[in-house]
Each structure stands twice: as structure tokens, then as C-alpha cells.
Design a protein around this motif. Structure first.
Motif, PDB file in Angstrom:
ATOM      1  N   MET A   1      20.673  52.014  -9.123  1.00  0.00           N
ATOM      2  CA  MET A   1      20.806  50.990 -10.140  1.00  0.00           C
ATOM      3  C   MET A   1      21.188  49.644  -9.515  1.00  0.00           C
ATOM      4  N   GLU A   2      21.972  49.661  -8.469  1.00  0.00           N
ATOM      5  CA  GLU A   2      22.388  48.426  -7.824  1.00  0.00           C
ATOM      6  C   GLU A   2      21.187  47.672  -7.258  1.00  0.00           C
ATOM      7  N   PHE A   3      20.222  48.391  -6.665  1.00  0.00           N
ATOM      8  CA  PHE A   3      19.019  47.756  -6.126  1.00  0.00           C
ATOM      9  C   PHE A   3      18.234  47.077  -7.242  1.00  0.00           C
ATOM     10  N   GLN A   4      18.122  47.725  -8.384  1.00  0.00           N
ATOM     11  CA  GLN A   4      17.386  47.155  -9.511  1.00  0.00           C
ATOM     12  C   GLN A   4      18.050  45.852  -9.970  1.00  0.00           C
ATOM     13  N   ASN A   5      19.364  45.826 -10.033  1.00  0.00           N
ATOM     14  CA  ASN A   5      20.070  44.605 -10.428  1.00  0.00           C
ATOM     15  C   ASN A   5      19.841  43.488  -9.416  1.00  0.00           C
ATOM     16  N   LEU A   6      19.876  43.828  -8.141  1.00  0.00           N
ATOM     17  CA  LEU A   6      19.640  42.850  -7.085  1.00  0.00           C
ATOM     18  C   LEU A   6      18.222  42.290  -7.183  1.00  0.00           C
ATOM     19  N   LEU A   7      17.263  43.164  -7.390  1.00  0.00           N
ATOM     20  CA  LEU A   7      15.876  42.743  -7.518  1.00  0.00           C
ATOM     21  C   LEU A   7      15.681  41.842  -8.738  1.00  0.00           C
ATOM     22  N   THR A   8      16.260  42.214  -9.855  1.00  0.00           N
ATOM     23  CA  THR A   8      16.153  41.421 -11.078  1.00  0.00           C
ATOM     24  C   THR A   8      16.795  40.049 -10.901  1.00  0.00           C
ATOM     25  N   THR A   9      17.944  40.012 -10.270  1.00  0.00           N
ATOM     26  CA  THR A   9      18.640  38.746 -10.032  1.00  0.00           C
ATOM     27  C   THR A   9      17.838  37.862  -9.089  1.00  0.00           C
ATOM     28  N   THR A  10      17.289  38.442  -8.042  1.00  0.00           N
ATOM     29  CA  THR A  10      16.485  37.686  -7.080  1.00  0.00           C
ATOM     30  C   THR A  10      15.248  37.105  -7.752  1.00  0.00           C
ATOM     31  N   HIS A  11      14.600  37.898  -8.566  1.00  0.00           N
ATOM     32  CA  HIS A  11      13.414  37.432  -9.292  1.00  0.00           C
ATOM     33  C   HIS A  11      13.769  36.266 -10.208  1.00  0.00           C
ATOM     34  N   ALA A  12      14.858  36.380 -10.942  1.00  0.00           N
ATOM     35  CA  ALA A  12      15.282  35.320 -11.855  1.00  0.00           C
ATOM     36  C   ALA A  12      15.611  34.034 -11.096  1.00  0.00           C
ATOM     37  N   MET A  13      16.269  34.169  -9.959  1.00  0.00           N
ATOM     38  CA  MET A  13      16.617  33.000  -9.149  1.00  0.00           C
ATOM     39  C   MET A  13      15.353  32.324  -8.602  1.00  0.00           C
ATOM     40  N   HIS A  14      14.406  33.120  -8.151  1.00  0.00           N
ATOM     41  CA  HIS A  14      13.156  32.582  -7.623  1.00  0.00           C
ATOM     42  C   HIS A  14      12.383  31.853  -8.719  1.00  0.00           C
ATOM     43  N   ARG A  15      12.302  32.456  -9.876  1.00  0.00           N
ATOM     44  CA  ARG A  15      11.593  31.835 -10.999  1.00  0.00           C
ATOM     45  C   ARG A  15      12.238  30.499 -11.370  1.00  0.00           C
ATOM     46  N   LYS A  16      13.564  30.474 -11.419  1.00  0.00           N
ATOM     47  CA  LYS A  16      14.291  29.248 -11.739  1.00  0.00           C
ATOM     48  C   LYS A  16      14.009  28.173 -10.682  1.00  0.00           C
ATOM     49  N   TYR A  17      13.988  28.561  -9.419  1.00  0.00           N
ATOM     50  CA  TYR A  17      13.708  27.638  -8.321  1.00  0.00           C
ATOM     51  C   TYR A  17      12.297  27.066  -8.445  1.00  0.00           C
ATOM     52  N   VAL A  18      11.328  27.920  -8.693  1.00  0.00           N
ATOM     53  CA  VAL A  18       9.938  27.479  -8.813  1.00  0.00           C
ATOM     54  C   VAL A  18       9.788  26.520  -9.987  1.00  0.00           C
ATOM     55  N   MET A  19      10.389  26.845 -11.110  1.00  0.00           N
ATOM     56  CA  MET A  19      10.288  25.978 -12.275  1.00  0.00           C
ATOM     57  C   MET A  19      10.938  24.624 -11.998  1.00  0.00           C
ATOM     58  N   LYS A  20      12.026  24.605 -11.253  1.00  0.00           N
ATOM     59  CA  LYS A  20      12.687  23.354 -10.887  1.00  0.00           C
ATOM     60  C   LYS A  20      11.762  22.531  -9.989  1.00  0.00           C
ATOM     61  N   MET A  21      11.079  23.170  -9.057  1.00  0.00           N
ATOM     62  CA  MET A  21      10.172  22.475  -8.160  1.00  0.00           C
ATOM     63  C   MET A  21       8.961  21.902  -8.912  1.00  0.00           C
ATOM     64  N   LEU A  22       8.544  22.562  -9.990  1.00  0.00           N
ATOM     65  CA  LEU A  22       7.388  22.117 -10.765  1.00  0.00           C
ATOM     66  C   LEU A  22       7.755  21.054 -11.798  1.00  0.00           C
ATOM     67  N   GLU A  23       9.051  20.842 -12.004  1.00  0.00           N
ATOM     68  CA  GLU A  23       9.525  19.886 -12.992  1.00  0.00           C
ATOM     69  C   GLU A  23       8.905  18.506 -12.749  1.00  0.00           C
TER      70      GLU A  23
END
Length: 73
Positions: A1-23
Motif C-alpha cells: 500500500m505504501e508504494f501505491q501512495n508514493l506512486l499516486t503522490t508522484t503522479h499528482a506532483m508531476h501533473r501539477k508541475y506540467v500544468m504550471k509549466m503550461l500556464e
């Protein structure tokens, strides 16, 4: 379960970063994906692009029209 949380958090952070770059560019996260696909698959039709980018075929028309209006394709 810990790996899944890490993966989900990493994905969310990456998405937020990409959206900021596209702003301010007028782009969403889909056009870069489509442009990368077209770079490697020149001449692809709408159905092939949708499949290759994991985008619903019904969404491709408006996405491609918007990209054309913005001079991306």
C-alpha cells in the motif's frame, strides 16, 4: 500500500508541475502528447492519434480543432 501512495503522490506532483509549466501557453496536457505522437507518426489519422495517445476518439475532433486554431498543427 505504501508504494501505491508514493506512486499516486508522484503522479499528482508531476501533473501539477506540467500544468504550471503550461500556464499562459493556452495548452492543456493533451496537445504535447499529440505533438509527440505526430512527430513519430506523421500522417496518422484521428483514430490512430487518439489510440496512440490514450484519448477518447470523440474528444479528438475538438482537441485537434483547438490545436489547429492555435497554430500547433
Amino acid at each position: 500500500m505504501e508504494f501505491q501512495n508514493l506512486l499516486t503522490t508522484t503522479h499528482a506532483m508531476h501533473r501539477k508541475y506540467v500544468m504550471k509549466m503550461l500556464e499562459g501557453t493556452g495548452l492543456t496536457r493533451e496537445p504535447p502528447k499529440v505533438l509527440r505522437y505526430l512527430d513519430k507518426h506523421d500522417g496518422s489519422n484521428q483514430t490512430e492519434i487518439a489510440s496512440g495517445c490514450f484519448i477518447e476518439t470523440a474528444s479528438m475532433t475538438s482537441l485537434l480543432n483547438g490545436m489547429e486554431e492555435n497554430g500547433l498543427i
